[in-house]
Design a protein around this motif. Structure first.
Motif, PDB file in Angstrom:
ATOM      1  N   PHE A 167       0.784  -1.265  -0.152  1.00 19.15           N
ATOM      2  CA  PHE A 167      -0.066   0.015   0.107  1.00 19.15           C
ATOM      3  C   PHE A 167       0.864   1.415  -0.089  1.00 19.15           C
ATOM      4  CE2 PHE A 167       0.627  -1.286   4.331  1.00 19.15           C
ATOM      5  CZ  PHE A 167       0.944  -0.058   5.060  1.00 19.15           C
ATOM      6  N   TYR A 168       0.247   2.301  -0.298  1.00 16.51           N
ATOM      7  CA  TYR A 168       0.697   3.749  -0.343  1.00 16.51           C
ATOM      8  C   TYR A 168      -0.115   4.806  -0.284  1.00 16.51           C
ATOM      9  CZ  TYR A 168      -0.095   3.055  -5.198  1.00 16.51           C
ATOM     10  OH  TYR A 168      -1.123   2.734  -6.408  1.00 16.51           O
ATOM     11  N   ALA A 169       0.319   5.818   0.135  1.00 17.37           N
ATOM     12  CA  ALA A 169      -0.686   7.023   0.107  1.00 17.37           C
ATOM     13  C   ALA A 169       0.311   8.334   0.541  1.00 17.37           C
ATOM     14  CB  ALA A 169      -1.603   6.985   1.318  1.00 17.37           C
ATOM     15  N   GLY A 176       2.584  19.384   6.910  1.00 16.03           N
ATOM     16  CA  GLY A 176       3.507  19.186   5.740  1.00 16.03           C
ATOM     17  C   GLY A 176       2.752  18.182   4.779  1.00 16.03           C
ATOM     18  N   VAL A 177       3.591  17.644   3.824  1.00 13.62           N
ATOM     19  CA  VAL A 177       3.132  16.469   2.936  1.00 13.62           C
ATOM     20  C   VAL A 177       3.558  15.175   3.657  1.00 13.62           C
ATOM     21  CG1 VAL A 177       3.539  15.317   0.930  1.00 13.62           C
ATOM     22  CG2 VAL A 177       3.466  17.574   0.764  1.00 13.62           C
ATOM     23  N   ARG A 178       2.582  14.262   3.929  1.00 12.25           N
ATOM     24  CA  ARG A 178       2.986  13.041   4.639  1.00 12.25           C
ATOM     25  C   ARG A 178       2.898  11.874   3.849  1.00 12.25           C
ATOM     26  NH1 ARG A 178       0.962  14.107  11.096  1.00 12.25           N
ATOM     27  NH2 ARG A 178       2.730  14.941  11.713  1.00 12.25           N
ATOM     28  N   LEU A 179       3.466  10.978   3.921  1.00 15.02           N
ATOM     29  CA  LEU A 179       3.537   9.978   2.995  1.00 15.02           C
ATOM     30  C   LEU A 179       3.766   8.469   3.692  1.00 15.02           C
ATOM     31  CD1 LEU A 179       6.750  11.328   1.368  1.00 15.02           C
ATOM     32  CD2 LEU A 179       4.357  11.452   0.528  1.00 15.02           C
ATOM     33  N   ILE A 180       3.282   7.364   3.125  1.00 24.92           N
ATOM     34  CA  ILE A 180       3.407   6.201   3.682  1.00 24.92           C
ATOM     35  C   ILE A 180       3.310   5.021   2.814  1.00 24.92           C
ATOM     36  CG2 ILE A 180       0.858   5.711   3.959  1.00 24.92           C
ATOM     37  CD1 ILE A 180       1.285   4.117   6.480  1.00 24.92           C
ATOM     38  N   VAL A 181       4.288   4.133   2.781  1.00 23.97           N
ATOM     39  CA  VAL A 181       4.294   2.891   1.777  1.00 23.97           C
ATOM     40  C   VAL A 181       4.552   1.972   2.752  1.00 23.97           C
ATOM     41  CG1 VAL A 181       5.838   1.849   0.059  1.00 23.97           C
ATOM     42  CG2 VAL A 181       5.310   4.157  -0.096  1.00 23.97           C
ATOM     43  N   GLY A 182       4.173   0.802   2.577  1.00 33.20           N
ATOM     44  CA  GLY A 182       4.008  -0.262   3.495  1.00 33.20           C
ATOM     45  C   GLY A 182       3.516  -1.689   2.801  1.00 33.20           C
ATOM     46  N   ASP A 183       3.677  -2.800   3.645  1.00 35.10           N
ATOM     47  CA  ASP A 183       3.372  -4.121   3.353  1.00 35.10           C
ATOM     48  C   ASP A 183       2.727  -4.865   4.533  1.00 35.10           C
ATOM     49  OD1 ASP A 183       2.865  -6.492   2.021  1.00 35.10           O
ATOM     50  OD2 ASP A 183       5.197  -6.790   1.831  1.00 35.10           O
ATOM     51  N   VAL A 184       1.525  -5.546   4.384  1.00 32.85           N
ATOM     52  CA  VAL A 184       0.959  -6.192   5.411  1.00 32.85           C
ATOM     53  C   VAL A 184       1.221  -7.499   5.291  1.00 32.85           C
ATOM     54  CG1 VAL A 184      -0.829  -4.377   5.484  1.00 32.85           C
ATOM     55  CG2 VAL A 184      -1.210  -6.615   4.347  1.00 32.85           C
ATOM     56  N   ARG A 185       1.157  -8.296   6.480  1.00 29.07           N
ATOM     57  CA  ARG A 185       1.312  -9.736   6.535  1.00 29.07           C
ATOM     58  C   ARG A 185       0.212 -10.501   5.553  1.00 29.07           C
ATOM     59  NH1 ARG A 185      -0.443 -14.134   9.027  1.00 29.07           N
ATOM     60  NH2 ARG A 185       1.168 -15.732   9.394  1.00 29.07           N
ATOM     61  N   GLY A 186       0.546 -11.400   4.835  1.00 27.33           N
ATOM     62  CA  GLY A 186      -0.337 -12.141   4.184  1.00 27.33           C
ATOM     63  C   GLY A 186      -0.641 -11.712   2.681  1.00 27.33           C
ATOM     64  N   LYS A 187      -1.540 -12.507   2.417  1.00 28.27           N
ATOM     65  CA  LYS A 187      -2.372 -11.912   1.141  1.00 28.27           C
ATOM     66  C   LYS A 187      -3.855 -12.361   1.009  1.00 28.27           C
ATOM     67  CE  LYS A 187       1.792 -11.629  -1.225  1.00 28.27           C
ATOM     68  NZ  LYS A 187       1.937 -10.320  -1.848  1.00 28.27           N
ATOM     69  N   GLY A 188      -4.376 -12.083  -0.113  1.00 23.71           N
ATOM     70  CA  GLY A 188      -5.780 -12.166  -0.325  1.00 23.71           C
ATOM     71  C   GLY A 188      -6.568 -11.192   0.470  1.00 23.71           C
ATOM     72  N   LEU A 189      -7.862 -11.461   0.694  1.00 24.14           N
ATOM     73  CA  LEU A 189      -9.045 -10.793   1.255  1.00 24.14           C
ATOM     74  C   LEU A 189      -8.470 -10.290   2.629  1.00 24.14           C
ATOM     75  CD1 LEU A 189     -12.144 -12.348   0.049  1.00 24.14           C
ATOM     76  CD2 LEU A 189     -11.169 -10.265  -0.837  1.00 24.14           C
ATOM     77  N   PHE A 239       0.267  -7.794  11.272  1.00 20.36           N
ATOM     78  CA  PHE A 239       1.147  -6.648  11.231  1.00 20.36           C
ATOM     79  C   PHE A 239       1.614  -6.251   9.834  1.00 20.36           C
ATOM     80  CE2 PHE A 239       3.687 -10.650  11.376  1.00 20.36           C
ATOM     81  CZ  PHE A 239       4.648 -10.333  10.252  1.00 20.36           C
ATOM     82  N   ALA A 240       2.332  -4.821   9.842  1.00 23.51           N
ATOM     83  CA  ALA A 240       2.421  -4.447   8.685  1.00 23.51           C
ATOM     84  C   ALA A 240       4.044  -3.731   8.685  1.00 23.51           C
ATOM     85  CB  ALA A 240       1.401  -3.315   8.232  1.00 23.51           C
ATOM     86  N   THR A 241       4.884  -3.769   7.971  1.00 29.27           N
ATOM     87  CA  THR A 241       6.268  -2.977   7.863  1.00 29.27           C
ATOM     88  C   THR A 241       5.499  -1.830   7.142  1.00 29.27           C
ATOM     89  OG1 THR A 241       6.826  -3.903   5.742  1.00 29.27           O
ATOM     90  CG2 THR A 241       7.402  -5.086   7.900  1.00 29.27           C
ATOM     91  N   CYS A 242       6.326  -0.579   7.636  1.00 29.41           N
ATOM     92  CA  CYS A 242       6.052   0.601   6.612  1.00 29.41           C
ATOM     93  C   CYS A 242       7.111   1.658   6.834  1.00 29.41           C
ATOM     94  CB  CYS A 242       4.638   1.193   6.939  1.00 29.41           C
ATOM     95  SG  CYS A 242       4.734   1.958   8.596  1.00 29.41           S
ATOM     96  N   VAL A 243       6.962   2.632   6.022  1.00 32.92           N
ATOM     97  CA  VAL A 243       8.016   3.861   6.107  1.00 32.92           C
ATOM     98  C   VAL A 243       6.878   4.882   6.183  1.00 32.92           C
ATOM     99  CG1 VAL A 243       9.592   5.472   4.924  1.00 32.92           C
ATOM    100  CG2 VAL A 243      10.019   2.850   5.091  1.00 32.92           C
ATOM    101  N   LEU A 244       7.138   5.800   6.963  1.00 28.50           N
ATOM    102  CA  LEU A 244       6.360   7.208   7.339  1.00 28.50           C
ATOM    103  C   LEU A 244       7.015   8.206   6.977  1.00 28.50           C
ATOM    104  CD1 LEU A 244       4.260   6.618  10.728  1.00 28.50           C
ATOM    105  CD2 LEU A 244       3.424   6.792   8.272  1.00 28.50           C
ATOM    106  N   GLY A 245       6.667   8.996   6.045  1.00 32.93           N
ATOM    107  CA  GLY A 245       7.742  10.363   5.687  1.00 32.93           C
ATOM    108  C   GLY A 245       7.008  11.440   5.886  1.00 32.93           C
ATOM    109  N   GLU A 246       7.468  12.584   5.997  1.00 34.60           N
ATOM    110  CA  GLU A 246       7.167  14.030   6.221  1.00 34.60           C
ATOM    111  C   GLU A 246       7.852  14.845   5.637  1.00 34.60           C
ATOM    112  OE1 GLU A 246       5.257  15.420  10.090  1.00 34.60           O
ATOM    113  OE2 GLU A 246       7.086  16.071  10.394  1.00 34.60           O
ATOM    114  N   ILE A 247       7.385  15.830   4.903  1.00 36.47           N
ATOM    115  CA  ILE A 247       8.286  16.901   4.195  1.00 36.47           C
ATOM    116  C   ILE A 247       7.420  18.235   4.865  1.00 36.47           C
ATOM    117  CG2 ILE A 247       8.931  18.172   2.251  1.00 36.47           C
ATOM    118  CD1 ILE A 247       8.571  15.390   0.761  1.00 36.47           C
ATOM    119  N   PRO A 248       8.104  18.712   5.822  1.00 33.51           N
ATOM    120  CA  PRO A 248       7.306  20.100   6.369  1.00 33.51           C
ATOM    121  C   PRO A 248       7.271  21.280   5.295  1.00 33.51           C
ATOM    122  CG  PRO A 248       9.093  19.297   7.689  1.00 33.51           C
ATOM    123  CD  PRO A 248       9.198  18.556   6.597  1.00 33.51           C
TER     124      PRO A 248
END
Length: 372
Positions: A167-169, A176-189, A239-248
């Motif tokens: 996922f991303y957003a 400021g501009v806030r960002l997220i990119v990540g990956d949750v555990r598992g697949k499917g619904l 659980f989910a791995t992710c990176v949170l970003g912020e550009i003030p």
């Protein structure tokens, strides 16, 4: 530290395979004619004529499969006539047997085509539903936010799994501009549901939480609540791995909070690539209760015309046939891209070339270029 790490030469390889497969039915007919012409009369080309419509059934329209069957029948008759045995009773009976065999194979090919076509329609329906779910869960970020150009791309590992756990957003917020990119555990619904929980919490909390650690806490709480509502045996199973970003606003800096995710990369205007490695890695969202310490974000300068590349492990863990991981440094170091869209297009094409289109995991990419 300098280096860098998702429908395509894999496509060209697949295209070549499809072309060869489509050439097989007429080739079988030709082989049948040649085989019967150069061998004794007792040896016929019937197996080739029989195989042609069966091979054509899943590759062409129904009438094409029937056409190859008719061509096989006509070729068998003509070869029998040329062989000079058309007036002999035994030979006529032998011909009848051959023609019946080819005709039966043709009817069977038409039936097979119907089964294959129904399966294709069902798969197309499933892909349509998955694509609608992807658009609902992963809306495309705006292309411009507060002096930044953005581009996003989602590359499914296979065409029948358009949506996975990546996922991303990107949002414009008071901080400021806030960002997220990540990956949750598992697949499917289940993974899609978890993605919806994480992104829903991000869209709600990004406007109100003053710093990235508290924003991450909100996401984690939402993830745990979602797991409990689904009555998961153990909330740590979600659980989910992710990176949170912020550009003030008005500041040429970048803050990154890494929750167990592959490190982003920063490409400068000269073509250098820097891995944004955190001072310390935090646990993924959903597992933060295992560590009582609050991790703080890292900060880097964001020069003009530099591009931040966020991605999931579908990029960094892509392998070629011998099993070697994709090396993004070799692809991106020293190169200058005209836009974030051009960067993502180049990366996905290069990954497809490296893997020959056979990735095992989905790949989400988000690129942000500072243009002021």
């Amino acid at each position: 530290m300098r280096d860098i790490s998702n429908g395509y030469t894999g496509d060209s390889s697949a295209d070549r395979t499809r072309i060869l497969a489509r050439a097989l039915p007429p080739l079988l007919v030709v082989l049948g004619i040649v085989w019967q012409a150069v061998t004794p009369q007792e040896i016929t080309g019937t197996p080739f004529f029989t195989a042609a419509p069966l091979v054509a059934a899943p590759l062409f329209a129904r009438w094409v499969a029937a056409f190859f069957g008719a061509v096989g029948i006509l070729a068998a008759v003509l070869l029998h006539v040329v062989g000079g045995k058309v007036t002999q009773d035994a030979a006529a009976q032998y011909l009848t047997t051959k023609l019946a065999t080819i005709a039966f194979a043709t009817v069977l090919a038409v039936l097979i085509h119907g089964v294959v076509e129904r399966a294709r329609n069902q798969a197309a329906t499933a892909r349509g539903v998955a694509e609608a779910a992807q658009r609902a869960v992963l809306p495309t970020p705006p292309t411009r936010i507060d002096g930044l150009h953005l581009a996003a791309r989602y590359e499914a590992a296979r065409t029948d799994t358009l949506v996975g756990g990546d996922f991303y957003a990107a949002l414009h917020t008071p901080y400021g501009v806030r960002l997220i990119v990540g990956d949750v555990r598992g697949k499917g619904l289940g993974a899609i549901e978890t993605v919806a929980v994480v992104l829903g919490a991000f869209w709600e909390a990004a406007d109100s939480e003053p710093c990235l650690p508290t924003l991450a806490d909100r996401l984690e709480k939402a993830l745990i609540r979602g797991a409990e509502r689904r009555r998961a045996a153990d909330s740590s199973e979600s659980f989910a791995t992710c990176v949170l970003g912020e550009i003030p606003p008005g500041r040429h800096i970048l803050r990154i909070l890494n929750r167990g995710h592959p490190e982003p990369f920063l490409l400068d205007a000269a073509g250098s690539v820097t891995r944004l490695s955190p001072r310390e890695f935090a646990l993924p969202l959903g597992l933060g209760h295992l560590n009582v310490r609050t991790c703080q974000p890292d900060q880097w300068p964001l020069p003009p015309d530099s591009t931040l590349l966020l991605y999931t492990d579908g990029l960094s863990e892509s392998r070629d046939a011998p099993g070697d991981f994709y090396d993004p440094v070799r692809h991106l170091e020293g190169r200058i891209f005209s836009s974030p869209e051009a960067l993502l297009a180049s990366v996905t094409k290069d990954v497809r070339r490296h893997t020959n289109g056979a990735r095992d995991d989905d790949m989400a990419l988000l690129a942000i270029t500072r243009v002021q």
